[in-house]
Design a protein around this motif. Structure first.
Motif, short mmCIF file in Angstrom:
data_model
loop_
_atom_site.label_atom_id
_atom_site.label_comp_id
_atom_site.label_asym_id
_atom_site.label_seq_id
_atom_site.Cartn_x
_atom_site.Cartn_y
_atom_site.Cartn_z
N GLY A 165 -1.31 19.64 7.85
CA GLY A 165 -2.77 19.68 7.77
C GLY A 165 -3.47 18.44 8.26
N GLY A 166 -2.80 17.65 9.13
CA GLY A 166 -3.42 16.45 9.68
C GLY A 166 -3.43 15.26 8.75
N ARG A 167 -2.82 15.39 7.57
CA ARG A 167 -2.82 14.26 6.63
C ARG A 167 -1.90 13.15 7.12
N HIS A 168 -2.43 11.97 7.27
CA HIS A 168 -1.61 10.83 7.68
C HIS A 168 -2.28 9.53 7.21
N TYR A 169 -1.48 8.49 7.22
CA TYR A 169 -1.98 7.16 6.82
C TYR A 169 -1.21 6.10 7.61
N VAL A 170 -1.94 5.07 8.02
CA VAL A 170 -1.34 3.96 8.77
C VAL A 170 -1.26 2.75 7.86
N LEU A 171 -0.01 2.37 7.53
CA LEU A 171 0.21 1.22 6.65
C LEU A 171 0.62 0.02 7.48
N GLN A 172 -0.26 -1.00 7.51
CA GLN A 172 0.00 -2.20 8.31
C GLN A 172 0.19 -3.45 7.45
N LYS A 173 -0.52 -3.49 6.32
CA LYS A 173 -0.45 -4.68 5.48
C LYS A 173 -0.29 -4.29 4.02
N ARG A 174 0.29 -5.20 3.23
CA ARG A 174 0.44 -4.96 1.80
C ARG A 174 -0.91 -4.87 1.10
N SER A 175 -1.94 -5.44 1.70
CA SER A 175 -3.27 -5.41 1.09
C SER A 175 -3.86 -4.00 1.06
N GLN A 176 -3.20 -3.07 1.79
CA GLN A 176 -3.68 -1.68 1.82
C GLN A 176 -3.11 -0.85 0.67
N SER A 177 -2.51 -1.51 -0.28
CA SER A 177 -1.84 -0.80 -1.38
C SER A 177 -2.77 0.16 -2.10
N ASN A 178 -3.97 -0.30 -2.43
CA ASN A 178 -4.91 0.56 -3.15
C ASN A 178 -5.37 1.74 -2.30
N GLU A 179 -5.53 1.50 -1.00
CA GLU A 179 -5.95 2.58 -0.11
C GLU A 179 -4.89 3.67 -0.03
N LEU A 180 -3.62 3.27 0.05
CA LEU A 180 -2.53 4.24 0.10
C LEU A 180 -2.48 5.03 -1.20
N PHE A 181 -2.68 4.34 -2.31
CA PHE A 181 -2.67 4.99 -3.61
C PHE A 181 -3.78 6.04 -3.68
N MET A 182 -4.95 5.71 -3.14
CA MET A 182 -6.08 6.64 -3.13
C MET A 182 -5.80 7.85 -2.23
N LYS A 183 -5.08 7.59 -1.13
CA LYS A 183 -4.73 8.68 -0.22
C LYS A 183 -3.82 9.69 -0.92
N ILE A 184 -2.90 9.19 -1.70
CA ILE A 184 -2.01 10.09 -2.46
C ILE A 184 -2.81 10.86 -3.51
N ASP A 185 -3.72 10.17 -4.18
CA ASP A 185 -4.55 10.85 -5.18
C ASP A 185 -5.41 11.94 -4.54
N ASP A 186 -5.88 11.69 -3.33
CA ASP A 186 -6.66 12.72 -2.62
C ASP A 186 -5.83 13.98 -2.40
N LEU A 187 -4.56 13.78 -2.05
CA LEU A 187 -3.67 14.93 -1.85
C LEU A 187 -3.46 15.70 -3.15
#
Length: 330
Positions: A165-187
């Motif tokens: 369904g087009g779901r993806h995330y680009v992880l470049q830095k450890r500072s994106q930890s909260n953003e990745l967590f939010m992406k999982i919560d969105d799913l």
């Protein structure tokens, strides 16, 4: 608050989050685990070839299963035991993971590989086609990777993106930890708290659901048997209908009776006329009697026919009026 599996799984607490990390060999999956748990020093527990990590974060219990890496070229080159461990990984965080992160490395020194994407897709299908509903494609980047190279990797993974369904995330830095967590919560929110289950568990739940459906149908049949239709009511209707038919029957036979009477009247009038004519013609002898007899019969029949016509018209009108009134009232 609780959430329930789309396959009918057991209820789970919303404060709990379960994730499985999948991908080819390398340390990129471990980097993703550190970002999700927001922890540099991991203390996971080995379960076969998989590693189970658990940690409380922001008041939630997070369980992350790191599956062993597969061959980046093809599924056939991945050892059988590794493929079995990939299939088993989703059962190590029961009753099932809320999200599966498929890791695609974006290396500074390498171009996107079509074989790597194809291998990732075929390995994921070991878990059944239902897995894509819970999958996020995660591009784990080396330090220094620029945006054009990331976009090129995203274009190369279009087939997988279509499936999830087009779901993806680009992880470049450890500072994106909260953003990745939010992406999982969105799913998790998108799936309304549902989680992925293994094929065996899915078939078990499906079987239980079918059994419950069968019991409901049987219960409905029992209710029907306990409350049979009232046959006496139908019988009463039949009796009443029969009575009505019988009450109408004399009306149907009445014209026939009156027809017989009319015929009798005609004969009677002919006989009476013949007698009168014969008596009247007797004064003139035998020839006068015969002439009077014939004349009396003719006169008697004429009178009878005229009387019959007048009576028939009067009787027809008397029958027609009630019929018309019934039609108008209907």
């Amino acid at each position: 608050m609780s959430a329930k599996s789309s396959q009918g799984g057991l209820s789970v607490q919303s404060e709990e989050l379960r994730v499985v990390i999948l991908g080819n060999t390398g340390d990129y999956k471990n980097k993703v685990v550190k970002s999700i748990l927001d922890c540099e020093n991991l203390a996971g527990v080995k379960v076969g070839q998989c590693t189970l990590h658990q940690r409380d974060r922001d008041g939630r219990r997070i369980s992350v299963v790191e599956a062993p890496g597969w061959d980046r070229s093809s599924k056939q080159q991945t050892p059988e035991n590794i493929r079995e461990e990939v299939e088993r990984s989703v059962s190590l965080c029961p009753p099932g993971p809320h999200a599966l992160l498929l890791v695609i490395p974006v290396k500074l020194s390498e171009e996107p590989s079509a074989h790597e994407v194809t291998a990732a897709q075929t390995h994921m299908q070991l878990l059944s086609e239902r897995v894509w509903k819970h999958t996020i494609l995660l591009f784990a980047c080396d330090d220094g990777v620029e945006e054009p190279q990331v976009r090129e990797h995203i274009r190369g993974a279009e087939k997988i993106l279509d499936k999830c369904g087009g779901r993806h995330y680009v992880l470049q830095k450890r500072s994106q930890s909260n953003e990745l967590f939010m992406k999982i919560d969105d799913l998790v929110e998108e799936n309304r708290g549902d989680f992925f289950t293994t094929q065996v568990y899915y078939e078990l739940i499906k079987h239980k659901t079918q059994e419950a459906s069968g019991e409901d149908k049987l219960r409905l049949r029992r209710i029907s048997l306990d409350n049979p239709p009232d046959l006496n009511k139908d019988k009463g209707d039949s009796v009443e209908k029969k009575k009505t038919t019988e009450s109408d029957k004399p009306l149907e036979d009445t014209p026939k009776i009156y027809m017989d009477i009319r015929q009798f009247v005609v004969i009677l009038m002919g006989v009476v006329g013949a007698l009168i004519g014969a008596v009247a013609g007797a004064e003139y002898g035998v020839s006068g009697s015969v002439t009077g007899l014939v004349s009396g019969i003719i006169v008697g029949l004429l009178i009878a026919c005229i009387t019959k016509c007048i009576y028939t018209r009067m009787y027809s009108r008397s029958l027609k009026k009630p019929t018309d009134s019934r039609v108008n009232s209907g």
